[in-house]
Write a protein that holds these residues in place. Sequence first.
Motif, PDB file in Angstrom:
ATOM      1  N   LYS A 181     -52.553  11.934-109.257  1.00  0.00           N
ATOM      2  CA  LYS A 181     -53.235  10.667-108.959  1.00  0.00           C
ATOM      3  C   LYS A 181     -53.051  10.221-107.509  1.00  0.00           C
ATOM      4  O   LYS A 181     -53.175   9.056-107.176  1.00  0.00           O
ATOM      5  CB  LYS A 181     -52.748   9.550-109.896  1.00  0.00           C
ATOM      6  CG  LYS A 181     -52.776   9.904-111.360  1.00  0.00           C
ATOM      7  CD  LYS A 181     -54.074   9.515-111.997  1.00  0.00           C
ATOM      8  CE  LYS A 181     -54.005   9.720-113.521  1.00  0.00           C
ATOM      9  NZ  LYS A 181     -55.176  10.390-114.047  1.00  0.00           N
ATOM     10  N   GLN A 182     -52.734  11.166-106.634  1.00  0.00           N
ATOM     11  CA  GLN A 182     -52.655  10.887-105.198  1.00  0.00           C
ATOM     12  C   GLN A 182     -53.550  11.888-104.482  1.00  0.00           C
ATOM     13  O   GLN A 182     -53.747  13.001-104.974  1.00  0.00           O
ATOM     14  CB  GLN A 182     -51.219  11.038-104.679  1.00  0.00           C
ATOM     15  CG  GLN A 182     -50.251   9.982-105.162  1.00  0.00           C
ATOM     16  CD  GLN A 182     -48.828  10.294-104.716  1.00  0.00           C
ATOM     17  OE1 GLN A 182     -48.093  10.987-105.403  1.00  0.00           O
ATOM     18  NE2 GLN A 182     -48.433   9.776-103.548  1.00  0.00           N
ATOM     19  N   GLU A 183     -54.061  11.509-103.330  1.00  0.00           N
ATOM     20  CA  GLU A 183     -54.967  12.394-102.620  1.00  0.00           C
ATOM     21  C   GLU A 183     -54.270  13.690-102.232  1.00  0.00           C
ATOM     22  O   GLU A 183     -53.136  13.682-101.737  1.00  0.00           O
ATOM     23  CB  GLU A 183     -55.502  11.697-101.369  1.00  0.00           C
ATOM     24  CG  GLU A 183     -56.562  12.499-100.640  1.00  0.00           C
ATOM     25  CD  GLU A 183     -57.093  11.786 -99.413  1.00  0.00           C
ATOM     26  OE1 GLU A 183     -57.892  12.401 -98.675  1.00  0.00           O
ATOM     27  OE2 GLU A 183     -56.696  10.617 -99.180  1.00  0.00           O
ATOM     28  N   TRP A 184     -54.944  14.819-102.493  1.00  0.00           N
ATOM     29  CA  TRP A 184     -54.389  16.120-102.132  1.00  0.00           C
ATOM     30  C   TRP A 184     -54.158  16.172-100.620  1.00  0.00           C
ATOM     31  O   TRP A 184     -55.033  15.844 -99.836  1.00  0.00           O
ATOM     32  CB  TRP A 184     -55.346  17.230-102.558  1.00  0.00           C
ATOM     33  CG  TRP A 184     -54.861  18.614-102.257  1.00  0.00           C
ATOM     34  CD1 TRP A 184     -55.335  19.466-101.305  1.00  0.00           C
ATOM     35  CD2 TRP A 184     -53.781  19.302-102.914  1.00  0.00           C
ATOM     36  NE1 TRP A 184     -54.630  20.647-101.334  1.00  0.00           N
ATOM     37  CE2 TRP A 184     -53.667  20.575-102.300  1.00  0.00           C
ATOM     38  CE3 TRP A 184     -52.910  18.965-103.948  1.00  0.00           C
ATOM     39  CZ2 TRP A 184     -52.715  21.515-102.700  1.00  0.00           C
ATOM     40  CZ3 TRP A 184     -51.967  19.900-104.349  1.00  0.00           C
ATOM     41  CH2 TRP A 184     -51.876  21.156-103.731  1.00  0.00           C
ATOM     42  N   GLN A 203     -58.637  20.902-107.722  1.00  0.00           N
ATOM     43  CA  GLN A 203     -59.204  20.752-109.064  1.00  0.00           C
ATOM     44  C   GLN A 203     -58.298  21.316-110.152  1.00  0.00           C
ATOM     45  O   GLN A 203     -58.717  21.482-111.291  1.00  0.00           O
ATOM     46  CB  GLN A 203     -60.576  21.423-109.127  1.00  0.00           C
ATOM     47  CG  GLN A 203     -61.662  20.692-108.357  1.00  0.00           C
ATOM     48  CD  GLN A 203     -61.911  19.297-108.911  1.00  0.00           C
ATOM     49  OE1 GLN A 203     -61.977  19.089-110.108  1.00  0.00           O
ATOM     50  NE2 GLN A 203     -62.037  18.324-108.014  1.00  0.00           N
ATOM     51  N   MET A 204     -57.045  21.568-109.817  1.00  0.00           N
ATOM     52  CA  MET A 204     -56.095  22.075-110.796  1.00  0.00           C
ATOM     53  C   MET A 204     -55.170  20.952-111.252  1.00  0.00           C
ATOM     54  O   MET A 204     -55.008  19.931-110.572  1.00  0.00           O
ATOM     55  CB  MET A 204     -55.294  23.239-110.195  1.00  0.00           C
ATOM     56  CG  MET A 204     -56.158  24.455-109.894  1.00  0.00           C
ATOM     57  SD  MET A 204     -55.233  25.834-109.187  1.00  0.00           S
ATOM     58  CE  MET A 204     -54.229  26.337-110.579  1.00  0.00           C
ATOM     59  N   PRO A 205     -54.537  21.115-112.420  1.00  0.00           N
ATOM     60  CA  PRO A 205     -53.676  20.049-112.959  1.00  0.00           C
ATOM     61  C   PRO A 205     -52.609  19.545-111.995  1.00  0.00           C
ATOM     62  O   PRO A 205     -52.336  18.352-111.951  1.00  0.00           O
ATOM     63  CB  PRO A 205     -53.032  20.729-114.182  1.00  0.00           C
ATOM     64  CG  PRO A 205     -54.062  21.706-114.641  1.00  0.00           C
ATOM     65  CD  PRO A 205     -54.683  22.231-113.377  1.00  0.00           C
ATOM     66  N   VAL A 206     -52.024  20.451-111.190  1.00  0.00           N
ATOM     67  CA  VAL A 206     -50.969  20.036-110.267  1.00  0.00           C
ATOM     68  C   VAL A 206     -51.450  18.942-109.323  1.00  0.00           C
ATOM     69  O   VAL A 206     -50.674  18.071-108.904  1.00  0.00           O
ATOM     70  CB  VAL A 206     -50.444  21.254-109.461  1.00  0.00           C
ATOM     71  CG1 VAL A 206     -51.521  21.805-108.530  1.00  0.00           C
ATOM     72  CG2 VAL A 206     -49.200  20.880-108.666  1.00  0.00           C
ATOM     73  N   LYS A 257     -66.956  27.011-109.969  1.00  0.00           N
ATOM     74  CA  LYS A 257     -67.096  25.691-110.613  1.00  0.00           C
ATOM     75  C   LYS A 257     -66.143  24.658-110.029  1.00  0.00           C
ATOM     76  O   LYS A 257     -66.505  23.497-109.844  1.00  0.00           O
ATOM     77  CB  LYS A 257     -66.879  25.829-112.116  1.00  0.00           C
ATOM     78  CG  LYS A 257     -67.977  26.617-112.821  1.00  0.00           C
ATOM     79  CD  LYS A 257     -67.674  26.787-114.303  1.00  0.00           C
ATOM     80  CE  LYS A 257     -68.739  27.642-114.983  1.00  0.00           C
ATOM     81  NZ  LYS A 257     -68.405  27.896-116.414  1.00  0.00           N
ATOM     82  N   ARG A 258     -64.900  25.076-109.759  1.00  0.00           N
ATOM     83  CA  ARG A 258     -63.945  24.129-109.171  1.00  0.00           C
ATOM     84  C   ARG A 258     -64.432  23.654-107.807  1.00  0.00           C
ATOM     85  O   ARG A 258     -64.368  22.476-107.481  1.00  0.00           O
ATOM     86  CB  ARG A 258     -62.575  24.792-109.019  1.00  0.00           C
ATOM     87  CG  ARG A 258     -61.799  24.956-110.306  1.00  0.00           C
ATOM     88  CD  ARG A 258     -60.475  25.657-110.030  1.00  0.00           C
ATOM     89  NE  ARG A 258     -59.710  25.855-111.254  1.00  0.00           N
ATOM     90  CZ  ARG A 258     -58.923  26.895-111.473  1.00  0.00           C
ATOM     91  NH1 ARG A 258     -58.810  27.841-110.547  1.00  0.00           N
ATOM     92  NH2 ARG A 258     -58.235  27.001-112.596  1.00  0.00           N
ATOM     93  N   THR A 259     -64.915  24.598-107.013  1.00  0.00           N
ATOM     94  CA  THR A 259     -65.383  24.266-105.669  1.00  0.00           C
ATOM     95  C   THR A 259     -66.601  23.350-105.733  1.00  0.00           C
ATOM     96  O   THR A 259     -66.738  22.422-104.919  1.00  0.00           O
ATOM     97  CB  THR A 259     -65.723  25.554-104.893  1.00  0.00           C
ATOM     98  OG1 THR A 259     -64.594  26.428-104.915  1.00  0.00           O
ATOM     99  CG2 THR A 259     -66.078  25.242-103.454  1.00  0.00           C
ATOM    100  N   LYS A 260     -67.470  23.602-106.689  1.00  0.00           N
ATOM    101  CA  LYS A 260     -68.686  22.779-106.820  1.00  0.00           C
ATOM    102  C   LYS A 260     -68.327  21.310-107.014  1.00  0.00           C
ATOM    103  O   LYS A 260     -69.007  20.408-106.498  1.00  0.00           O
ATOM    104  CB  LYS A 260     -69.542  23.280-107.981  1.00  0.00           C
ATOM    105  CG  LYS A 260     -70.910  22.634-108.060  1.00  0.00           C
ATOM    106  CD  LYS A 260     -71.758  23.275-109.158  1.00  0.00           C
ATOM    107  CE  LYS A 260     -73.142  22.643-109.191  1.00  0.00           C
ATOM    108  NZ  LYS A 260     -73.989  23.254-110.246  1.00  0.00           N
ATOM    109  N   LYS A 261     -67.240  21.039-107.730  1.00  0.00           N
ATOM    110  CA  LYS A 261     -66.820  19.658-107.975  1.00  0.00           C
ATOM    111  C   LYS A 261     -66.362  18.957-106.702  1.00  0.00           C
ATOM    112  O   LYS A 261     -66.268  17.734-106.659  1.00  0.00           O
ATOM    113  CB  LYS A 261     -65.698  19.636-109.016  1.00  0.00           C
ATOM    114  CG  LYS A 261     -66.149  20.014-110.417  1.00  0.00           C
ATOM    115  CD  LYS A 261     -64.980  19.986-111.388  1.00  0.00           C
ATOM    116  CE  LYS A 261     -65.429  20.383-112.790  1.00  0.00           C
ATOM    117  NZ  LYS A 261     -64.291  20.409-113.740  1.00  0.00           N
ATOM    118  N   LEU A 262     -66.060  19.743-105.667  1.00  0.00           N
ATOM    119  CA  LEU A 262     -65.618  19.163-104.404  1.00  0.00           C
ATOM    120  C   LEU A 262     -66.782  18.726-103.513  1.00  0.00           C
ATOM    121  O   LEU A 262     -66.581  18.172-102.436  1.00  0.00           O
ATOM    122  CB  LEU A 262     -64.755  20.173-103.636  1.00  0.00           C
ATOM    123  CG  LEU A 262     -63.482  20.643-104.354  1.00  0.00           C
ATOM    124  CD1 LEU A 262     -62.788  21.727-103.544  1.00  0.00           C
ATOM    125  CD2 LEU A 262     -62.537  19.476-104.597  1.00  0.00           C
TER     126      LEU A 262
END
Length: 272
Positions: free
Chosen positions: A53-56, A45-48, A222-227
Amino acid sequence: MKTEVQYKTPKTLLNKGTGFLNGYSHTLNPYTGCSFACSYCYVRQMPVSLFRKQEWGSWVDVKQGAAETLRKELSRAKQKGPVTIFMSSSTDPYQPAEAKEEVTRMILEVMAADPPDFLLVQTRSPLVRRDIDLLQQLGDRVRVSMTVETDREDIRKQFTPSAPPIQARLKALEQLRDAGIRTQAAISPVLPSTEKFPEILRPLVHRVCIDDYFMGDGSGGKRTKKLALNELYRVLGLEEWYHPSAYRVVYDRFRTVFPEDQLYVSQKGFEP
């Protein structure tokens, strides 16, 4: 998942330690991206990650010329004051690409010749054993923090199927211990585990850091919740483990086996 490897030549390797890692003067990432692709990784969920635009987990950038770049940066940084380095904050320095590319090893060679005041190596990979010779040269200036989120291999396969098996990480900790290298186990993030977990780690480390999504993802969870990890916990029937109080269950178990001065929670456990 197949990993696309690209080669980049960055102008800098050392970045200022900020936020969760503000106890360090610098952070250092030998790679961009990480093929371990852990489901809960906050870097997703970070800019990097978002800008790529590719799957982490499907791509990794290898930082070329790392040794020469670091040699110059490290020398300059040491002239300004104490240098403490966290390696790594948004990748694993011993992910599979390192076996061939050896960027992390080259970085350690530079540090062995011109040591920082402190280096924390954060990994979940047994490959760290390969560099025991260099870690020994750093002596008390280095600590290896091995992520061991659970003692249950079935849980590991659900949350981090591309990461190394738990038993291999425990064996690596044993070898690091035998080599006289300071180590800690990072139960980060807390995943469902058994009551035997503390006894398994007791002979291997003298220091344990317990962290979770809510304290450790840099955004209060919050970042984790988005996952949408809560859905995985629901499917597994383990909803009680996805809660801000779940870490206390693990902490209390470890307190019966480890003295409190060897137990750390979240940020304090990762500080120099």
